[in-house]
Design an enzyme around this catalytic site. Structure first.
Site, mmCIF file in Angstrom:
data_model
loop_
_atom_site.group_PDB
_atom_site.id
_atom_site.type_symbol
_atom_site.label_atom_id
_atom_site.label_comp_id
_atom_site.label_asym_id
_atom_site.label_seq_id
_atom_site.Cartn_x
_atom_site.Cartn_y
_atom_site.Cartn_z
ATOM 1 N N HIS A 89 0.881 -1.184 0.000
ATOM 2 C CA HIS A 89 0.000 0.000 0.000
ATOM 3 C C HIS A 89 0.914 1.228 0.000
ATOM 4 O O HIS A 89 2.023 1.176 0.526
ATOM 5 C CB HIS A 89 -0.824 -0.062 1.292
ATOM 6 C CG HIS A 89 -1.901 0.969 1.418
ATOM 7 N ND1 HIS A 89 -1.644 2.269 1.778
ATOM 8 C CD2 HIS A 89 -3.245 0.879 1.286
ATOM 9 C CE1 HIS A 89 -2.779 2.941 1.864
ATOM 10 N NE2 HIS A 89 -3.770 2.123 1.556
ATOM 11 N N ASP A 132 2.993 -4.484 7.986
ATOM 12 C CA ASP A 132 1.763 -3.709 7.806
ATOM 13 C C ASP A 132 0.616 -4.705 7.964
ATOM 14 O O ASP A 132 0.342 -5.502 7.065
ATOM 15 C CB ASP A 132 1.773 -3.079 6.411
ATOM 16 C CG ASP A 132 0.445 -2.407 6.077
ATOM 17 O OD1 ASP A 132 -0.536 -2.571 6.832
ATOM 18 O OD2 ASP A 132 0.391 -1.727 5.035
ATOM 19 N N GLN A 168 -4.725 -5.302 7.294
ATOM 20 C CA GLN A 168 -5.792 -6.223 6.865
ATOM 21 C C GLN A 168 -5.922 -7.458 7.751
ATOM 22 O O GLN A 168 -6.896 -8.202 7.606
ATOM 23 C CB GLN A 168 -5.537 -6.670 5.411
ATOM 24 C CG GLN A 168 -5.643 -5.545 4.384
ATOM 25 C CD GLN A 168 -7.057 -4.974 4.279
ATOM 26 O OE1 GLN A 168 -8.046 -5.669 4.487
ATOM 27 N NE2 GLN A 168 -7.152 -3.696 3.963
ATOM 28 N N LYS A 223 -10.739 -0.340 10.656
ATOM 29 C CA LYS A 223 -10.958 -1.550 9.852
ATOM 30 C C LYS A 223 -11.399 -2.720 10.721
ATOM 31 O O LYS A 223 -11.473 -3.856 10.266
ATOM 32 C CB LYS A 223 -9.683 -1.929 9.094
ATOM 33 C CG LYS A 223 -9.285 -0.931 8.005
ATOM 34 C CD LYS A 223 -8.038 -1.417 7.295
ATOM 35 C CE LYS A 223 -7.336 -0.336 6.517
ATOM 36 N NZ LYS A 223 -8.000 0.025 5.271
ATOM 37 N N CYS A 227 -4.822 2.370 -3.749
ATOM 38 C CA CYS A 227 -3.644 2.939 -3.069
ATOM 39 C C CYS A 227 -2.421 2.049 -3.249
ATOM 40 O O CYS A 227 -1.614 1.905 -2.331
ATOM 41 C CB CYS A 227 -3.904 3.163 -1.582
ATOM 42 S SG CYS A 227 -5.100 4.426 -1.274
HETATM 43 N N1 PMP Z 1 -1.902 -0.653 4.588
HETATM 44 C C1 PMP Z 1 -2.889 -1.456 4.184
HETATM 45 C C2 PMP Z 1 -2.581 -2.875 3.795
HETATM 46 C C3 PMP Z 1 -4.199 -0.964 4.141
HETATM 47 O O1 PMP Z 1 -5.190 -1.759 3.746
HETATM 48 C C4 PMP Z 1 -4.443 0.377 4.514
HETATM 49 C C5 PMP Z 1 -5.843 0.957 4.416
HETATM 50 N N2 PMP Z 1 -6.442 0.737 3.169
HETATM 51 C C6 PMP Z 1 -3.378 1.159 4.952
HETATM 52 C C7 PMP Z 1 -2.116 0.604 4.981
HETATM 53 C C8 PMP Z 1 -3.571 2.570 5.403
HETATM 54 O O2 PMP Z 1 -4.408 2.599 6.519
HETATM 55 P P1 PMP Z 1 -4.982 3.953 7.122
HETATM 56 O O3 PMP Z 1 -5.561 4.705 5.962
HETATM 57 O O4 PMP Z 1 -6.024 3.513 8.094
HETATM 58 O O5 PMP Z 1 -3.856 4.679 7.753
#
Ligand code: PMP
Length: 410
Positions: free
Chosen positions: A123, A200, A203, A226, A370
């Site tokens: 991401h 990270d 998920q 999430k 993203c």
């Molecule tokens: N890493 C992953 C794998 C994600 O799914 C997300 C959210 N889509 C993020 C980072 C970023 O998370 P946040 O926008 O809550 O900071």
């Protein structure tokens, strides 16, 4: 074994009673954010109505209550991921957590010629901070590729993680295509060369997929929104053995021990990295969210439901008997332990598919998720993603399949 019914009662989530464009809402965008149960909403409201005060500073009843609720929340979330309370920093979410590691640790420890190993799945939140660190320190970024099944190529990982590797930052599961990463194997490779490792887990923490007692990593980031929690709260685990290597990321009130005009000394972890007024109401809400999840399900039950829904969706698409829809997510993995399916409708922009589904009350995500470099790597400019959670059910999948069928015939 039959598919479990939805595990979280839809009635617990006020928003799920909504209609969208005259249709009942089928919320299938859970990898992006999840909905909140009444208990969480009530806990946040109750905090503001009854206990609101700043933490640590007050010697009055409300200040003590707010501090104790905030620290109870920390203890509870730490237990949820299997770490000690002082190893958990509350942040605004995964993005802030990863940036915090970049600033509080990496910028002070990496130097020219060092290598940071990432994967092509990342991401933007687990890519851009490392681009910044690389530009500032002269370190180089290296990327672990995928194999033909779109799983992480472990042979390539073994070759890339070498003596120059000082840091490995990798996703536990891709938010874009759903690929899971065997962190245990990556951690062994990183440890063998003395590199620090960040995961990270945006998920996987929501699915009770993280137990830090059995995961040999230094840093782990996640988001509360999430996992049924409020927005504006998340966590960063930093293993105790790394605490002495940290420098404060932000400076100000709340993290100081004593201050003179020219110098200051700082509190230990986790206060060291929590300058300013913390997200107190959000932490209280997150603790209730974690309790809700733990009270209603287990990791394996939730996985069985979500993977079963992935299977139902994939099998539903297969009955179309044409190749208009191409599934991107590795299907064997999705039906075994996935919670999302990414696909493209050939010749049609993903946004048009999502807009059509929205008119049926079905919420899905479309775009590059993203993860622009991943989309380029896969040779796809944009795609659709459906993602499930504990309140998702077969009816919603069947509505989605029927809507896609109608869309292709229209
Ligand atoms: N890493 C992953 C794998 C994600 O799914 C997300 C959210 N889509 C993020 C980072 C970023 O998370 P946040 O926008 O809550 O900071």
């Amino acid at each position: 074994m039959p598919l479990p019914m939805n595990i979280f009662d839809k009635k617990d989530f006020p928003i799920l009673a909504r209609q969208v464009h005259g249709n009942p809402l089928a919320y299938l965008d859970n990898a992006s954010t999840t909905q909140k149960p009444r208990e969480v909403i009530d806990a946040v409201v109750r905090f503001y109505e009854w206990s609101n005060a700043n933490t640590y500073r007050g010697v009055h009843t409300l200040g003590e209550e707010a501090t104790s609720l905030y620290e109870q929340a920390r203890a509870q979330i730490a237990a949820y991921i299997g770490c000690k309370p002082n190893e958990l920093v509350f942040t605004s979410g995964t993005t802030e957590s990863i940036n915090m590691v970049a600033h509080a640790w990496a910028l002070n420890h990496l130097k020219e010629g060092d290598e940071i190993v990432l994967s092509v799945l990342e991401h933007h939140a687990n890519l851009l901070p490392w681009q910044h660190v690389a530009q500032k320190t002269g370190a180089h970024l290296r990327f672990i590729p995928l194999n033909e099944q779109l799983e992480l190529d472990m042979h390539a990982a073994q070759e890339l993680i070498g003596t120059r590797t000082k840091f490995v930052a990798i996703t536990h599961a891709s938010n874009a295509i759903g690929t899971h990463v065997d962190i245990g194997r990556i951690a062994v490779m990183a440890r063998a060369v003395g590199a620090r490792i960040l995961v990270d887990a945006a998920q996987t923490v929501p699915r009770m997929g993280v137990d830090l007692r059995t995961m040999d990593v230094d840093f782990l980031a996640f988001s509360g929104h999430k996992m049924c929690g409020p927005t504006g709260i998340g966590g960063l685990f930093i293993r105790e053995s790394v605490h002495r290597e940290l420098e404060p990321f932000m400076l100000g009130g709340g993290m100081v021990f004593s201050v003179q005009q020219e110098v200051a000394s700082f509190m230990p972890m986790p206060q060291l990295l929590e300058a300013g007024t913390p997200p107190i109401a959000q932490a209280v809400g997150l603790a209730v969210a974690a309790r809700y999840i733990e009270q209603h399900t287990t990791a394996s039950e939730l996985q069985r439901l979500e993977a079963g829904l992935c299977r139902r969706f994939i099998e539903g698409i297969e009955t179309f008997n044409n190749d208009a829809i191409r599934i991107i997510t590795p299907t064997a993995e999705a039906i075994e332990r996935g919670h999302m399916v990414a696909f493209e409708v050939r010749g049609i922009h993903a946004h048009d598919v999502a807009a059509y589904l929205d008119r049926q009350g079905i919420a899905v995500r479309a775009g590059n998720h993203c993860a622009q470099p991943l989309a380029v790597y896969l040779g796809i400019s944009s795609f659709v993603r459906v993602s499930f959670y504990g309140y998702s059910d077969e009816t919603e999948v069947d509505r989605l399949v029927a809507a896609l069928h109608a869309f292709l015939k229209a």
